[in-house]
Design a protein around this motif. Structure first.
Motif, mmCIF file in Angstrom:
data_model
loop_
_atom_site.group_PDB
_atom_site.id
_atom_site.type_symbol
_atom_site.label_atom_id
_atom_site.label_comp_id
_atom_site.label_asym_id
_atom_site.label_seq_id
_atom_site.Cartn_x
_atom_site.Cartn_y
_atom_site.Cartn_z
ATOM 1 N N VAL A 1 0.931 -1.066 0.182
ATOM 2 C CA VAL A 1 -0.057 0.172 -0.360
ATOM 3 C C VAL A 1 0.630 1.426 0.229
ATOM 4 N N SER A 2 0.695 2.146 -0.979
ATOM 5 C CA SER A 2 1.315 3.610 -1.203
ATOM 6 C C SER A 2 -0.048 4.674 -0.870
ATOM 7 N N GLY A 3 0.490 5.272 0.520
ATOM 8 C CA GLY A 3 -0.465 6.575 0.827
ATOM 9 C C GLY A 3 -1.291 5.670 1.933
ATOM 10 N N THR A 4 -2.129 6.344 2.044
ATOM 11 C CA THR A 4 -3.141 5.788 3.064
ATOM 12 C C THR A 4 -4.316 5.807 2.856
ATOM 13 N N ILE A 5 -5.064 4.775 3.445
ATOM 14 C CA ILE A 5 -6.552 3.550 2.738
ATOM 15 C C ILE A 5 -7.537 4.441 3.979
ATOM 16 N N PRO A 6 -7.989 5.744 3.673
ATOM 17 C CA PRO A 6 -9.294 5.706 4.726
ATOM 18 C C PRO A 6 -10.427 5.219 4.880
ATOM 19 N N GLY B 1 -5.990 13.076 -8.027
ATOM 20 C CA GLY B 1 -5.332 11.920 -7.996
ATOM 21 C C GLY B 1 -5.533 10.700 -6.828
ATOM 22 N N PRO B 2 -5.400 9.451 -7.103
ATOM 23 C CA PRO B 2 -5.054 8.573 -5.800
ATOM 24 C C PRO B 2 -4.820 9.337 -4.180
ATOM 25 N N VAL B 3 -5.292 8.825 -2.820
ATOM 26 C CA VAL B 3 -4.888 8.957 -2.114
ATOM 27 C C VAL B 3 -4.883 7.564 -1.126
ATOM 28 N N ALA B 4 -4.317 6.463 -2.088
ATOM 29 C CA ALA B 4 -3.932 5.168 -1.742
ATOM 30 C C ALA B 4 -3.416 4.680 -3.198
ATOM 31 N N ARG B 5 -2.254 3.737 -3.307
ATOM 32 C CA ARG B 5 -2.363 2.591 -4.095
ATOM 33 C C ARG B 5 -1.740 1.759 -3.160
#
Length: 490
Positions: free
Chosen positions: A28-33, A460-464
């Motif tokens: 996971v890159s970023g943060t899953i809400p 753009g995405p907050v999580a990838r």
């Protein structure tokens, strides 16, 4: 997977990928809400065996696979399983393909006679604690949402009379009722349509049949707060053509389209038909609603002919994809007036896979999302999917007249249909979850699951989330929250 023809149905992004697997702890890159806690179920058609006939429509007959991308607590996992339909089991036992042309049983091998032909490959549907895999040519199959095991074909405890059920149900956000229909309900090439209502507990409480103007491909439909809407477009089936080994669908540019409207809890004797333009076609609808004056507004991804190239070819229609005059169109009718006319207004660009928040189903919605092609793309789109080209731009549409938002992908990338996840904070547009494909070489691709702020898609995405296995293009998906999954029925 070897032995498949080297044509666009089976190469590139469409190359068959038949593995079943479970992979935990995806990168996971970023943060899953925190809002995004549940499972993104995806329908992924994937043929298990090479065809024995040259069938241009075979991409729609690929065996159904159910994919589950599980999100929560900042982590992600993925699982993939075949839907164990009667058709799939028969072919696995035989070790080869047994079923012939798309939706033509007269072209099957002798061993396939009497075996249900549906591949349950189009839409995962969640209702009343049950997960169903649906395709419009048959009845759905029930899936265990945890193990993805196929639990068998589902007929609402024996109550369903129709031989078919749409892959596009509509669920009322206030009552929890599920509305559905099935065309060719009385058998192959029949003009009968079944209309069903399922209560919030999952009981089929009403099923009525009516006759359509002709046997047509009725892929999707809509509801409003008080009405059910049945659009009919002139892509038709003929039994004699099937008996002769021909194609299930042929499109007719000279035939009228129709929109049938009836009170959604009424009787089919109240069904009223409105005449639409000739030759048009649509696969997916955004929404429908009633306004203060009692008019019904029906929003759809419309084009001047059928969007599938193989259907246009079978119909002798020499139109290219860019010549179809695609648009997001609003049809307006007066259910209380005497005229059978439809007024069309263009409200958005060409594209497909439109969606609104589930809480606004059948009600006026201030915004929605859809996929389209980037008009500023540098180079051709990524090839794949049933129409041959994938979408590379996500749009947020302001249906009140405000400016749209857009998220464009880099060359060689594409979106699959997103699902919407509601936010817990009032006033927030919620989140979109989608799979994004990237071509990295002539026959190599990478895949990620993106989480995007639905009110700020341009950021753009907050999580990838990385997916370390090859994927085939998805058809449709469904978001099921952790709270809903906790209410799963045994």
């Amino acid at each position: 997977m070897a032995g498949f023809p080297q044509n666009p149905n089976y190469t590139g992004l469409n190359a068959p990928q038949g593995d079943e697997y479970d992979i935990a702890d995806l990168p996971v890159s970023g943060t899953i809400p925190p809002d995004v806690e549940g499972t993104f179920f995806r329908a992924v058609p994937n043929p298990a065996f090479p065809p024995f006939l040259d069938d241009s429509g075979a991409i729609l007959s690929a065996d159904g696979m159910i994919s589950a991308i599980r999100l929560g607590g900042g982590k992600a996992s993925i699982a993939m399983r075949y839907v164990a339909t009667a058709r799939h089991r028969a072919e696995v036992e035989a070790g080869r393909a047994l079923f012939g042309k798309y939706r033509n049983p007269f072209t099957d091998q002798p061993e396939a006679q009497g075996v249900d032909r549906t591949v349950a490959n189009t839409t995962p549907v969640w209702h009343a604690g049950r997960l169903l895999m649906c395709k419009e040519d048959g009845r759905p199959y029930r899936i265990d949402p945890v193990t993805l095991e196929t639990l068998g074909q589902y007929d609402f405890d024996g109550a369903l009379r129709s031989e078919t059920m749409t892959a596009h149900v509509r669920i009322d956000p206030e009552t929890g009722e599920m509305f559905f229909f099935g065309y060719e309900a009385g058998g192959l090439a029949s003009t009968t349509v079944a209309y069903g209502v399922v209560d919030a507990a999952g009981k089929l409480v009403r099923e009525q049949w009516f006759e359509a103007p002709y046997c047509a491909m009725m892929h999707d439909f809509t509801i409003t707060e008080n009405y059910a809407l049945f659009p009919v477009y002139p892509t038709t089936c003929d039994l004699e053509r099937l008996r002769a080994g021909g194609d299930h669908w042929v499109h007719h540019q000279e035939l009228d389209s129709w929109l049938g409207i009836m009170p959604r809890h009424g009787d089919v004797s109240q069904l009223r038909w409105f005449r639409g333009p000739k030759g048009v076609s649509c696969y997916h609808m955004l929404n429908a609603h009633e306004d203060a004056a009692g008019l019904i507004h029906f929003d759809q991804c419309l084009s001047d002919s059928n969007a599938f190239p193989f259907i246009r070819e079978a119909s002798g229609i020499a139109l290219q994809q860019w010549e179809l005059n695609g648009r997001l169109a609003r049809w307006t009718v007066d259910p209380n007036g005497t005229a059978d006319t439809i007024v069309e207004t263009v409200i958005g660009p060409p594209g497909d896979f439109p969606l609104i928040p589930a809480a606004q189903q059948g009600r006026p919605s201030g915004h929605g999302w859809m996929l389209t092609m980037n008009p500023e793309r540098r180079g051709p789109p990524l090839l794949g999917g049933p129409v041959g080209a994938m979408f590379d731009l996500l749009m947020r549409l302001d249906l009140t007249g405000g400016p749209p938002q857009a998220l464009a992908l880099e060359p060689g990338m594409c979106f699959n249909e997103p699902v919407h996840v509601p936010a817990r904070v009032p006033g927030h547009d919620g989140w979109l979850v989608t799979v994004v494909d990237r071509q990295t070489g002539p026959d190599s691709f990478e895949h990620e699951c993106w989480v995007i702020d639905g009110g700020n898609i341009g950021a753009g995405p907050v999580a990838r989330i990385g997916i370390p296995r090859r994927l085939r293009p998805q058809v449709h998906g469904w978001w099921v929250s952790a709270a809903q999954l906790a209410q799963a029925q045994p």
